[in-house]
Design a protein around this motif. Structure first.
Motif, PDB file in Angstrom:
ATOM      1  N   GLU A  40      -7.886 -46.479 -59.189  1.00 13.81           N
ATOM      2  CA  GLU A  40      -7.609 -48.230 -58.412  1.00 13.81           C
ATOM      3  C   GLU A  40      -8.191 -48.335 -60.117  1.00 13.81           C
ATOM      4  N   PHE A  56     -13.271 -51.474 -58.470  1.00 21.21           N
ATOM      5  CA  PHE A  56     -12.943 -51.175 -57.227  1.00 21.21           C
ATOM      6  C   PHE A  56     -13.561 -49.830 -57.296  1.00 21.21           C
ATOM      7  N   LEU A  76     -13.860 -44.113 -51.384  1.00 15.74           N
ATOM      8  CA  LEU A  76     -13.029 -43.287 -51.547  1.00 15.74           C
ATOM      9  C   LEU A  76     -12.888 -41.376 -51.918  1.00 15.74           C
ATOM     10  N   ARG A 109      -2.183 -35.401 -47.745  1.00 19.14           N
ATOM     11  CA  ARG A 109      -2.357 -34.757 -49.251  1.00 19.14           C
ATOM     12  C   ARG A 109      -2.495 -36.519 -50.617  1.00 19.14           C
ATOM     13  N   ILE A 110      -1.280 -36.976 -49.437  1.00 23.51           N
ATOM     14  CA  ILE A 110      -1.318 -38.324 -51.641  1.00 23.51           C
ATOM     15  C   ILE A 110      -1.091 -39.504 -51.154  1.00 23.51           C
ATOM     16  N   TYR A 111      -2.076 -39.825 -52.237  1.00 27.41           N
ATOM     17  CA  TYR A 111      -2.236 -40.888 -51.579  1.00 27.41           C
ATOM     18  C   TYR A 111      -1.594 -42.231 -52.621  1.00 27.41           C
ATOM     19  N   VAL A 112      -1.392 -43.224 -52.296  1.00 27.88           N
ATOM     20  CA  VAL A 112      -0.767 -44.570 -52.549  1.00 27.88           C
ATOM     21  C   VAL A 112      -1.330 -45.655 -52.992  1.00 27.88           C
ATOM     22  N   ASN A 113      -0.972 -46.332 -54.129  1.00 31.31           N
ATOM     23  CA  ASN A 113      -2.365 -46.784 -54.644  1.00 31.31           C
ATOM     24  C   ASN A 113      -1.521 -47.793 -54.582  1.00 31.31           C
ATOM     25  N   SER A 114      -2.540 -49.279 -54.803  1.00 24.88           N
ATOM     26  CA  SER A 114      -2.384 -50.754 -54.353  1.00 24.88           C
ATOM     27  C   SER A 114      -1.251 -51.097 -55.878  1.00 24.88           C
ATOM     28  N   LYS A 151       1.658 -42.679 -57.082  1.00 26.97           N
ATOM     29  CA  LYS A 151       1.270 -41.592 -55.948  1.00 26.97           C
ATOM     30  C   LYS A 151      -0.077 -40.806 -56.826  1.00 26.97           C
ATOM     31  N   LEU A 166     -13.079 -50.820 -46.778  1.00 32.71           N
ATOM     32  CA  LEU A 166     -12.683 -50.640 -48.366  1.00 32.71           C
ATOM     33  C   LEU A 166     -11.260 -50.719 -47.921  1.00 32.71           C
ATOM     34  N   GLU A 167     -10.556 -51.252 -48.634  1.00 29.32           N
ATOM     35  CA  GLU A 167      -9.630 -51.827 -49.518  1.00 29.32           C
ATOM     36  C   GLU A 167      -8.372 -50.487 -49.397  1.00 29.32           C
ATOM     37  N   SER A 169      -5.510 -48.354 -49.319  1.00 31.10           N
ATOM     38  CA  SER A 169      -3.746 -48.147 -49.872  1.00 31.10           C
ATOM     39  C   SER A 169      -3.211 -47.605 -48.396  1.00 31.10           C
ATOM     40  N   ASP A 170      -1.964 -46.654 -49.068  1.00 33.75           N
ATOM     41  CA  ASP A 170      -1.836 -45.906 -48.330  1.00 33.75           C
ATOM     42  C   ASP A 170      -1.030 -44.364 -47.923  1.00 33.75           C
ATOM     43  N   TYR A 171      -1.048 -43.996 -46.963  1.00 33.73           N
ATOM     44  CA  TYR A 171      -0.721 -42.132 -47.484  1.00 33.73           C
ATOM     45  C   TYR A 171       0.625 -42.155 -47.735  1.00 33.73           C
ATOM     46  N   SER A 172       1.084 -41.307 -48.156  1.00 35.26           N
ATOM     47  CA  SER A 172       2.726 -41.093 -48.420  1.00 35.26           C
ATOM     48  C   SER A 172       2.915 -39.527 -47.685  1.00 35.26           C
ATOM     49  N   ASN A 197       4.080 -35.907 -46.687  1.00 35.22           N
ATOM     50  CA  ASN A 197       4.254 -35.313 -48.190  1.00 35.22           C
ATOM     51  C   ASN A 197       5.941 -34.182 -48.258  1.00 35.22           C
TER      52      ASN A 197
END
Lengths: 134, 390, 274
Positions: free
Chosen positions: A54, A58, A66, A80-85, A89, C34-35, C37-40, C42
């Motif tokens: 990020e 932040f 986080l 387990r996969i984070y998609v940021n702003s 990924k 906490l801003e 975001s999203d989780y994708s 797997n």
């Protein structure tokens, strides 16, 4: 007030001890920590892609939240996969993701943590990146 | 009222310093445990609870036994317990404090203990045990302190304290029942998987706690001007007798079911504890000592004449206390773990640091108890001769 | 208006508590700010409704067959070797029939089975006693049936070790780091710290990237079969519906998800009934 004198002297001594760290440090060099982000891994990246998960602002203030969220998400929810702003990924892993770029724990993590006198215990379990002794 | 604990005889201060020294030694041992880990104890993968949890269990019993004084006094208006009840309430406080300390000493990550409240797990007996123990501690501090405070002023205790007293009477059996449930609900631990576990716990508690109180009362009479009362001590002696009989009977029931049924899993822990299993029998002498002291104490206690003699009574009470301490503070826990889940025998024995920490926690308990009794006795000495209607 | 010292102390005390309390409250409220975001999802992960394992003992023939599985697991997960049974930590190990299935043995059973070693690991029970007793939800059952351990949350009370009827859990009695050889460390997996409980996790971290558990990969072919118990066409279901299997201590009602094929190849051939 009984023993007024004694109480007041006691209070003065107490206050003097309490504020000792402040005037002890007055005038001492107290440089702001500058965590280094010039690791070889980051240098290798094209300039436009030198971005953290990020924004810098932040991350500076909220990396601990986080990371906390990540660990619960990975361990407890198996997400387990984070998609940021930005829509990018990331693998949520301190040990396998953050460290890939920030391979300089001493000049990155420790600098601020020491300055702030906080002792996160991430590295008692997670394996820290290998660094040259400095 | 605390100021009364700050003045005392030479003997009082020697005792206090002795306790503080024990606490200090144990604290150093604990620092070592804190940095090295629980590997410093005799605990293992197979016997994962030991001396600490045993002491905890035993002391929950001591704490629960306070109700044996409070109940007759407040519900049946049994006047003879008027002077001694406060001693019972204060014994409860120090016992619960020891319980909490033993649990903390046993934690692998004591710094994280608040997780129990941050992530409460209603299906965990340990969660409920935390609630009932702390609740019981608060109740007893509140009741004991208020009543003693009013007594000092020579007035009747405030009315609002009554509901709390009744609540504490109902609460007492709950703490030991919940503690028994920690063990009695685990699949595969044959020694613990018994429906009468809670009943056994209460019986041994109501024998062991009052036995300790008799010893304490006799010591107090010897060294201070405060007399808890001959009648009160005799009544306590009767309580000890009946509950010790019940306890031995209950233990016999366990023996019968395990051995007559012949089910290997059920009989193995008993064999390990009393005759040894596969050549291992570290606890055998201790367990027989416990049995002999239990029977010996009963042989004295069931004869009223013998009981009337306070020296003999004291001797019997020491035997009751030691017998139950071995059975509940040691055998009960180890018997649950040996043989292990693979029907293999892996033994346990406490180490020196573990023992020092255990002694230190007992010393802390006695330290708290001494301070509280000093306060209570000083106030009793101040107000001697004044009768207060509760 | 005047107040005496006692009242002053009371007010001061209460306001201190209120002050500290409200700071804590604000802290908790801020946490949600906490801003996120999203989780994708797997897509590479291996998934199941209920993971299970069949251990076919007839496929294990040499001591190396066992050792390879154990080494693979313990190296992957940085399991230390203390060299003594007291502090021992193990995720997967072996024991004889008599100790794997206590009460099932008898004097006259085939020597081959009597002396054979069985693979032991966490049973990932459907009704796990360890999860029931944990006071902090540090051990919990995932949606796919895996009984997981959250080392970040474990307080080390060891209630789960008392509750587990299968002796599947180990406690970090000492600092494990000092007992893992530098060259053996798997840099992609953490170690543990003193005072927490650990056990087999059916390799959740490998399933997440589409790999089978480490022991399954190293086992002789068909020795450890891993799959979905809720999927009628899965390999584990095929074995369970055609071969006689047993579980450890089924009478305790924990419903283990690890099944054993006991018979050796020699004895599994049933003579035709005349």
């Amino acid at each position: 007030m009984y023993d007024g004198g004694k109480i007041i002297i006691g209070l003065i001594i107490f206050l003097a001890l309490l504020t000792f760290p402040f005037y002890y440090n007055i005038g001492k060099v107290n440089a702001k920590p500058e965590p280094k982000i010039d690791t070889p891994e980051i240098q290798k990246l094209p300039v436009g892609e030198r971005k953290c998960v990020e924004s810098k602002e932040f991350m500076r203030g909220g990396h601990m939240q986080l990371l906390n969220e990540w660990r619960d998400s990975v361990v407890r929810d198996d997400k387990r996969i984070y998609v940021n702003s930005q829509g990018k990924k990331h693998n949520m892993s301190l040990q396998n993701e953050c460290i890939r770029c920030h391979s300089n724990k001493k000049d990155f993590c420790d600098k601020c943590h020491n300055y702030m006198a906080v002792k996160p215990y991430c590295w008692t379990c997670h394996i820290e990146p290998k660094e040259k002794k400095s | 009222m605390l100021e009364t604990a700050l003045t005392g005889s030479r003997r009082y201060w020697t005792w206090i310093i002795f306790l503080l020294a024990l606490m200090g030694i144990g604290f150093l041992a604990y620092l070592k445990q804190f940095s090295y880990g629980l590997g410093i104890t005799g605990l293992s993968r197979d016997v994962s609870w030991g001396l600490y949890i045993g002491q905890f269990t035993f002391l929950v019993g001591v704490a629960a036994s306070g109700v044996m004084l409070v109940l007759p006094y407040y519900l049946h208006n049994f006047k003879q317990f008027g002077k001694i009840t406060i001693l019972g309430e204060f014994l409860v406080i120090s016992a619960v404090i020891m319980c909490v300390l033993f649990i903390m000493a046993d934690m692998g990550q004591p710094m994280r203990v608040v997780n129990i409240f941050l992530h409460p797990s209603l299906n965990s007996i340990l969660f409920w045990d935390t609630i009932v123990l702390n609740g019981y501690l608060l109740l007893n501090v509140l009741v004991g302190w208020t009543i003693l405070g009013s007594e000092r002023k020579g007035i009747a205790p405030p009315k609002w304290v009554k509901p709390f007293i009744y609540l504490s009477i109902a609460w007492a059996p709950s703490i030991h029942t919940v503690t028994a449930f920690i063990y009695a609900g685990l699949p595969g631990r044959h020694y613990w998987l018994s429906a009468i576990m809670a009943a056994r716990f209460l019986a041994s508690a109501f024998a062991g706690g009052p036995a300790l109180l008799i010893i304490l009362a006799l010591i107090i009479r010897k060294f201070t001007k405060f007399d808890p009362g001959k009648e009160a001590i005799q009544t306590l002696g009767k309580i000890v007798t009946y509950f010790m009989l019940t306890n031995v009977f209950f233990f016999g029931l366990e023996f019968f079911t395990a051995l007559y049924s012949g089910i290997p899993g059920h009989s193995h822990p008993f064999k390990y504890l009393f005759v040894g299993l596969e050549g291992h029998g570290r606890l055998v002498p201790l367990m027989w000592a416990s049995v002999l002291m239990a029977l010996g104490s009963l042989l004295i206690l069931i004869f009223p004449k013998a009981r009337k003699n306070e020296s003999i009574l004291a001797f019997a009470c020491v035997m009751v206390f030691l017998s139950l301490w071995i059975d509940k503070g040691f055998g009960l826990i180890i018997g649950g773990f040996v043989p292990n889940m693979f029907e293999r025998v892996f033994e346990y024995w406490p180490t020196i640091p573990e023992t020092l920490i255990t002694i230190a926690i007992w010393a802390t308990g006695f330290f708290v108890l001494t301070i509280l009794y000093k306060i209570a006795i000083s106030i009793r000495e101040e107000t001697a001769g004044i009768e207060i209607e509760h | 208006m005047s107040i005496n010292r006692r009242e002053f102390l009371k007010i001061a005390g209460i306001s201190t508590i209120a002050g500290i309390g409200s700071v804590g409250l604000f802290d908790r409220l801020r946490k949600n700010a906490l801003e996120a975001s999203d989780y994708s999802p797997n897509l590479d992960a291996l998934t199941a409704k209920r993971w299970a394992m069949v251990v076919d003992m007839s496929k294990f023939t040499t001591p190396e067959d066992y050792q390879k599985c154990i080494n693979a697991c313990h190296r992957t997960h940085n399991v230390p070797n203390f060299g003594n049974p007291k502090d021992e930590i193990k995720w997967i190990w072996t024991d004889t029939y008599e100790h794997t299935f206590p009460g099932q043995e008898h004097e006259y059973m085939p020597e081959d089975i009597k002396h054979r070693n069985f693979m032991l690991l966490c049973n990932h029970c459907q009704n796990p006693a360890c999860v029931r007793v944990c006071p902090t939800k540090a051990t919990f059952k995932r949606k796919d049936g895996i009984v997981m351990q959250d080392m970040h949350r474990c307080i080390g009370c060891r209630f789960c070790m008392a509750a587990c009827p299968f002796g599947a859990r180990s406690f970090n009695y000492r600092n494990p780091r000092e007992f893992i050889k530098e060259e053996d460390i798997n840099k992609e997996y953490p170690t543990r710290m003193i005072g927490v409980v650990e056990k087999c996790t059916f390799c959740t971290e490998r399933l997440a990237v589409g790999k089978m558990p480490a022991c399954v990969e190293e086992a002789p072919k068909g020795g450890l079969v891993f799959g979905d118990l809720d999927e009628p066409n899965s390999e584990v279901r095929k074995i369970l519906s055609t071969t006689y299997t047993i579980r450890r201590k089924p009478d305790l009602g924990t419903e283990p998800s690890v099944f054993y094929v006991v018979g050796s190849s020699e004895f599994s051939i049933v003579p035709e009934i005349q």
